[in-house]
Design an enzyme around this catalytic site. Structure first.
Site, PDB file in Angstrom:
ATOM      1  N   HIS A  32       0.847  -1.201   0.000  1.00 46.72           N
ATOM      2  CA  HIS A  32       0.000   0.000   0.000  1.00 46.72           C
ATOM      3  C   HIS A  32       0.885   1.254   0.000  1.00 46.72           C
ATOM      4  O   HIS A  32       0.579   2.235  -0.680  1.00 46.72           O
ATOM      5  CB  HIS A  32      -0.893   0.039   1.247  1.00 46.72           C
ATOM      6  CG  HIS A  32      -1.867  -1.096   1.335  1.00 46.72           C
ATOM      7  ND1 HIS A  32      -1.725  -2.134   2.214  1.00 46.72           N
ATOM      8  CD2 HIS A  32      -3.013  -1.343   0.646  1.00 46.72           C
ATOM      9  CE1 HIS A  32      -2.739  -2.974   2.087  1.00 46.72           C
ATOM     10  NE2 HIS A  32      -3.534  -2.527   1.135  1.00 46.72           N
ATOM     11  N   ASP A 146      -3.375  -7.846  -7.206  1.00 44.60           N
ATOM     12  CA  ASP A 146      -4.757  -8.218  -7.529  1.00 44.60           C
ATOM     13  C   ASP A 146      -5.001  -7.838  -8.987  1.00 44.60           C
ATOM     14  O   ASP A 146      -5.724  -6.882  -9.284  1.00 44.60           O
ATOM     15  CB  ASP A 146      -5.717  -7.503  -6.579  1.00 44.60           C
ATOM     16  CG  ASP A 146      -5.488  -7.943  -5.146  1.00 44.60           C
ATOM     17  OD1 ASP A 146      -5.582  -9.139  -4.872  1.00 44.60           O
ATOM     18  OD2 ASP A 146      -5.163  -7.090  -4.299  1.00 44.60           O
TER      19      ASP A 146
HETATM   20  O1  PAF Z   1      -7.869  -4.328  -2.870  1.00 44.07           O
HETATM   21  C1  PAF Z   1      -8.598  -3.983  -1.931  1.00 44.07           C
HETATM   22  O2  PAF Z   1      -8.149  -3.765  -0.810  1.00 44.07           O
HETATM   23  C2  PAF Z   1     -10.103  -3.843  -2.160  1.00 44.07           C
HETATM   24  O3  PAF Z   1     -10.566  -4.799  -3.042  1.00 44.07           O
HETATM   25  C3  PAF Z   1     -10.523  -2.428  -2.583  1.00 44.07           C
HETATM   26  C4  PAF Z   1      -9.979  -2.061  -3.954  1.00 44.07           C
HETATM   27  C5  PAF Z   1     -10.078  -1.423  -1.557  1.00 44.07           C
HETATM   28  C6  PAF Z   1     -12.066  -2.358  -2.671  1.00 44.07           C
HETATM   29  O4  PAF Z   1     -12.653  -2.661  -1.442  1.00 44.07           O
END
Ligand code: PAF
Length: 277
Positions: A32, A146
């Site tokens: 993140h 993802d």
């Molecule tokens: O990847 C994630 O953490 C979630 O799928 C997201 C994009 C925040 C949507 O809830």
């Protein structure tokens, strides 16, 4: 950093210009942080949302188990100089309560991760769409770990003509190669060791590709060989077109992506690698 705990506070804060949104479900890690750093470089203002979206969990047990580390998350966001964190309640995102009309992720949303977790991508797109509408960012950042989610977010934004650029950021790995994920905290030492095989398998396949192998089945055979032996239950393993997520069964070209999902020590893990020569 402003903490916006309702959609009203968010609307009072949002502004025009270059605004980067990094949507998250919290339990923040270096993956993140890399999205946020990129967003900081490309925008005047960066907003991170932290919302554990119940609609994208098809199993209540998974939702309950989802790690919640808000104090540490806020400390990290402060350190990264984020302008605002949006911490909505369920009703801020879904004022209609339980009667949410969800977006459909279509057939792409039913394959791979969507087949393993029915409804997951409909729920994911529904929340991303609402966050985009509320925050109205110029850029929205998603990690390549993802990859199917990133692909679907791009397809949705294109289809609905939303005025936002979806930015895909590189998958981030731990020093040993394990793809960073909020779920890694659930891995025992033994499971973590087994999980490294996902990276090793992808690396072998991508080396074979770089050395000239172009048959999807041969690349997948190599992956199965490497994964064989560990305590790993493969959910799916495929080569896909990175732009459409269509499965490639014959010849594979540069820019295709190999994707794997597996249960390792009871933890659902994803990994993938872009094939480049
Ligand atoms: O990847 C994630 O953490 C979630 O799928 C997201 C994009 C925040 C949507 O809830």
């Amino acid at each position: 950093m402003q903490q916006l705990t309702s959609s009203q506070q968010l609307s009072a804060f949002v502004r025009g210009g270059d605004v980067g949104l990094v949507p998250t479900m919290g339990a923040l890690h270096a993956g993140h942080a890399s999205l946020i750093k990129r967003a900081k470089q490309e925008n005047e203002c960066v907003i991170v949302s932290v919302f554990v979206n119940p609609l994208q969990f098809n199993k209540t047990a998974d939702l309950r188990k989802y790690p919640q580390t808000l104090v540490a998350d806020i400390a990290l966001l402060e350190k990264l100089n984020v302008d605002a964190v949006y911490l909505p309640e369920y009703a801020d995102i879904y004022p209609e309560g339980d009667e949410v009309q969800q977006l459909s992720a279509g057939s792409v949303g039913e394959s791979f991760e969507g087949a393993a977790r029915p409804g997951h991508f409909d729920g994911m797109l529904t929340v991303v769409h609402r966050l985009l509408q509320q925050v109205n960012p110029s850029h929205a950042y998603f990690g390549a770990k993802d990859a199917q989610q990133l692909c679907l977010a791009r397809l949705m934004v294109d289809k609905l003509g939303m005025p936002v650029k979806v930015v895909g950021c590189d998958l981030i790995r731990d020093v040993d190669g394990l793809a960073l994920s909020s779920r890694n905290v659930h891995l025992s030492n033994a499971a973590r060791n087994d999980a490294l095989r996902l990276y090793q398998a992808l690396t072998r396949a991508s080396e074979d590709f770089a050395a000239g192998e172009r048959q999807a089945q041969n690349l997948l055979n190599t992956i199965h060989e490497v994964l064989n032996g560990g305590d790993i239950k493969i959910a799916y393993c495929a080569v896909v077109n990175d732009k459409t997520f269509a499965e490639l069964n014959a010849e594979v070209d540069c820019g295709s992506r190999v994707i794997i999902a597996a249960e390792v020590g009871g933890v659902h893990l994803l990994d993938n690698m872009l094939l480049v020569s």
